[in-house]
Design a protein around this motif. Sequence first.
Motif, PDB file in Angstrom:
ATOM      1  N   GLY A   5       8.455  29.706  57.265  1.00  0.00           N
ATOM      2  CA  GLY A   5       8.585  31.151  57.419  1.00  0.00           C
ATOM      3  C   GLY A   5       9.940  31.544  57.989  1.00  0.00           C
ATOM      4  N   ALA A   6      10.390  30.798  58.988  1.00  0.00           N
ATOM      5  CA  ALA A   6      11.692  31.091  59.592  1.00  0.00           C
ATOM      6  C   ALA A   6      12.818  30.905  58.582  1.00  0.00           C
ATOM      7  CB  ALA A   6      11.913  30.195  60.806  1.00  0.00           C
ATOM      8  N   THR A   7      12.736  29.860  57.792  1.00  0.00           N
ATOM      9  CA  THR A   7      13.761  29.604  56.782  1.00  0.00           C
ATOM     10  C   THR A   7      13.746  30.685  55.702  1.00  0.00           C
ATOM     11  OG1 THR A   7      13.655  27.227  57.176  1.00  0.00           O
ATOM     12  CG2 THR A   7      14.609  27.935  55.083  1.00  0.00           C
ATOM     13  N   LEU A   8      12.568  31.029  55.222  1.00  0.00           N
ATOM     14  CA  LEU A   8      12.467  32.065  54.185  1.00  0.00           C
ATOM     15  C   LEU A   8      13.019  33.396  54.668  1.00  0.00           C
ATOM     16  CD1 LEU A   8       8.928  31.243  52.772  1.00  0.00           C
ATOM     17  CD2 LEU A   8      11.086  31.151  51.496  1.00  0.00           C
ATOM     18  N   THR A   9      12.652  33.806  55.884  1.00  0.00           N
ATOM     19  CA  THR A   9      13.123  35.104  56.373  1.00  0.00           C
ATOM     20  C   THR A   9      14.622  35.087  56.668  1.00  0.00           C
ATOM     21  OG1 THR A   9      12.421  34.555  58.627  1.00  0.00           O
ATOM     22  CG2 THR A   9      10.888  35.832  57.280  1.00  0.00           C
ATOM     23  N   GLU A  10      15.159  33.914  56.937  1.00  0.00           N
ATOM     24  CA  GLU A  10      16.609  33.808  57.141  1.00  0.00           C
ATOM     25  C   GLU A  10      17.360  34.038  55.830  1.00  0.00           C
ATOM     26  OE1 GLU A  10      19.863  30.338  58.223  1.00  0.00           O
ATOM     27  OE2 GLU A  10      17.821  30.135  58.972  1.00  0.00           O
ATOM     28  N   TYR A  11      16.816  33.524  54.743  1.00  0.00           N
ATOM     29  CA  TYR A  11      17.488  33.608  53.448  1.00  0.00           C
ATOM     30  C   TYR A  11      17.134  34.852  52.631  1.00  0.00           C
ATOM     31  CZ  TYR A  11      19.459  28.984  53.969  1.00  0.00           C
ATOM     32  OH  TYR A  11      20.176  27.911  54.412  1.00  0.00           O
ATOM     33  N   VAL A  12      16.045  35.515  52.968  1.00  0.00           N
ATOM     34  CA  VAL A  12      15.631  36.700  52.209  1.00  0.00           C
ATOM     35  C   VAL A  12      15.529  37.886  53.167  1.00  0.00           C
ATOM     36  CG1 VAL A  12      13.906  37.700  50.668  1.00  0.00           C
ATOM     37  CG2 VAL A  12      14.318  35.233  50.624  1.00  0.00           C
ATOM     38  N   PRO A  13      16.575  38.680  53.259  1.00  0.00           N
ATOM     39  CA  PRO A  13      16.554  39.831  54.172  1.00  0.00           C
ATOM     40  C   PRO A  13      15.384  40.760  53.866  1.00  0.00           C
ATOM     41  CG  PRO A  13      18.767  39.473  53.295  1.00  0.00           C
ATOM     42  CD  PRO A  13      17.837  38.575  52.524  1.00  0.00           C
ATOM     43  N   GLY A  14      14.691  41.169  54.897  1.00  0.00           N
ATOM     44  CA  GLY A  14      13.576  42.085  54.748  1.00  0.00           C
ATOM     45  C   GLY A  14      12.251  41.429  54.423  1.00  0.00           C
ATOM     46  N   LEU A  15      12.256  40.118  54.173  1.00  0.00           N
ATOM     47  CA  LEU A  15      11.004  39.419  53.880  1.00  0.00           C
ATOM     48  C   LEU A  15      10.103  39.427  55.111  1.00  0.00           C
ATOM     49  CD1 LEU A  15       9.602  37.634  51.666  1.00  0.00           C
ATOM     50  CD2 LEU A  15      10.383  35.701  53.015  1.00  0.00           C
ATOM     51  N   ARG A  16       8.815  39.702  54.877  1.00  0.00           N
ATOM     52  CA  ARG A  16       7.843  39.691  55.977  1.00  0.00           C
ATOM     53  C   ARG A  16       6.790  38.634  55.686  1.00  0.00           C
ATOM     54  NH1 ARG A  16       4.639  44.013  56.024  1.00  0.00           N
ATOM     55  NH2 ARG A  16       5.131  44.456  53.858  1.00  0.00           N
ATOM     56  N   ILE A  17       6.562  37.768  56.642  1.00  0.00           N
ATOM     57  CA  ILE A  17       5.481  36.799  56.540  1.00  0.00           C
ATOM     58  C   ILE A  17       4.264  37.506  57.130  1.00  0.00           C
ATOM     59  CG2 ILE A  17       4.648  34.507  57.149  1.00  0.00           C
ATOM     60  CD1 ILE A  17       7.247  34.535  55.429  1.00  0.00           C
ATOM     61  N   VAL A  18       3.319  37.880  56.279  1.00  0.00           N
ATOM     62  CA  VAL A  18       2.186  38.698  56.727  1.00  0.00           C
ATOM     63  C   VAL A  18       0.923  37.880  56.983  1.00  0.00           C
ATOM     64  CG1 VAL A  18       3.067  40.810  55.668  1.00  0.00           C
ATOM     65  CG2 VAL A  18       1.546  39.318  54.350  1.00  0.00           C
ATOM     66  N   HIS A  19       0.922  36.628  56.554  1.00  0.00           N
ATOM     67  CA  HIS A  19      -0.248  35.781  56.810  1.00  0.00           C
ATOM     68  C   HIS A  19       0.173  34.321  56.773  1.00  0.00           C
ATOM     69  CE1 HIS A  19      -4.496  34.775  57.035  1.00  0.00           C
ATOM     70  NE2 HIS A  19      -4.250  33.827  56.144  1.00  0.00           N
ATOM     71  N   VAL A  20      -0.319  33.551  57.740  1.00  0.00           N
ATOM     72  CA  VAL A  20      -0.086  32.107  57.804  1.00  0.00           C
ATOM     73  C   VAL A  20      -1.425  31.450  58.081  1.00  0.00           C
ATOM     74  CG1 VAL A  20       1.089  30.248  59.061  1.00  0.00           C
ATOM     75  CG2 VAL A  20       2.273  32.410  58.656  1.00  0.00           C
ATOM     76  N   ASP A  21      -1.765  30.439  57.285  1.00  0.00           N
ATOM     77  CA  ASP A  21      -3.055  29.767  57.455  1.00  0.00           C
ATOM     78  C   ASP A  21      -2.903  28.295  57.112  1.00  0.00           C
ATOM     79  OD1 ASP A  21      -5.834  29.147  57.567  1.00  0.00           O
ATOM     80  OD2 ASP A  21      -6.310  31.169  56.875  1.00  0.00           O
ATOM     81  N   ALA A  22      -3.173  27.424  58.074  1.00  0.00           N
ATOM     82  CA  ALA A  22      -3.111  25.973  57.875  1.00  0.00           C
ATOM     83  C   ALA A  22      -4.532  25.419  57.979  1.00  0.00           C
ATOM     84  CB  ALA A  22      -2.205  25.330  58.915  1.00  0.00           C
ATOM     85  N   PRO A  23      -5.205  25.254  56.850  1.00  0.00           N
ATOM     86  CA  PRO A  23      -6.576  24.737  56.884  1.00  0.00           C
ATOM     87  C   PRO A  23      -6.598  23.307  57.434  1.00  0.00           C
ATOM     88  CG  PRO A  23      -5.991  25.485  54.669  1.00  0.00           C
ATOM     89  CD  PRO A  23      -4.761  25.534  55.497  1.00  0.00           C
ATOM     90  N   PRO A  24      -7.738  22.873  57.965  1.00  0.00           N
ATOM     91  CA  PRO A  24      -7.826  21.530  58.524  1.00  0.00           C
ATOM     92  C   PRO A  24      -7.761  20.455  57.434  1.00  0.00           C
ATOM     93  CG  PRO A  24      -9.987  22.544  58.476  1.00  0.00           C
ATOM     94  CD  PRO A  24      -9.005  23.600  58.059  1.00  0.00           C
ATOM     95  N   MET A  25      -7.426  19.236  57.846  1.00  0.00           N
ATOM     96  CA  MET A  25      -7.413  18.094  56.926  1.00  0.00           C
ATOM     97  C   MET A  25      -8.796  17.965  56.295  1.00  0.00           C
ATOM     98  SD  MET A  25      -5.530  15.757  55.701  1.00  0.00           S
ATOM     99  CE  MET A  25      -4.260  15.049  56.694  1.00  0.00           C
ATOM    100  N   GLY A  26      -8.836  17.669  55.012  1.00  0.00           N
ATOM    101  CA  GLY A  26     -10.097  17.562  54.309  1.00  0.00           C
ATOM    102  C   GLY A  26     -10.609  18.883  53.771  1.00  0.00           C
ATOM    103  N   PHE A  27      -9.796  19.908  53.844  1.00  0.00           N
ATOM    104  CA  PHE A  27     -10.161  21.246  53.364  1.00  0.00           C
ATOM    105  C   PHE A  27     -10.578  21.169  51.901  1.00  0.00           C
ATOM    106  CE2 PHE A  27      -8.737  25.281  51.414  1.00  0.00           C
ATOM    107  CZ  PHE A  27      -9.489  26.165  52.157  1.00  0.00           C
ATOM    108  N   ASP A  28     -11.708  21.740  51.579  1.00  0.00           N
ATOM    109  CA  ASP A  28     -12.228  21.744  50.209  1.00  0.00           C
ATOM    110  C   ASP A  28     -11.887  23.079  49.554  1.00  0.00           C
ATOM    111  OD1 ASP A  28     -13.658  21.743  47.848  1.00  0.00           O
ATOM    112  OD2 ASP A  28     -15.608  21.387  48.787  1.00  0.00           O
TER     113      ASP A  28
END
Length: 75
Positions: A26-49
């Motif tokens: 997210g930090a890298t994307l917003t650095e390279y794309v002015p005005g980009l907003r990361i509106v959701h971040v979700d890291a499911p647990p290992m084994g996510f189905d």
Amino acid sequence: QQAQRDPWKRAVALVGSTDAALTRAGATLTEYVPGLRIVHVDAPPMGFDPASPAARALLGRVAASGATLCFLALG
């Protein structure tokens, strides 16, 4: 450049991997794309189905976030 002309296209969701990796991405994307907003971040647990009720709930959260683009990284 398209995202700069159309503000509604600047909302992105990041799903998968780990919280730390998504934070860095997210930090890298917003650095390279002015005005980009990361509106959701979700890291499911290992084994996510991806065919589970938890996956459907995750997709609901992404949809509710207002993201117009979702980057998905499930190993």
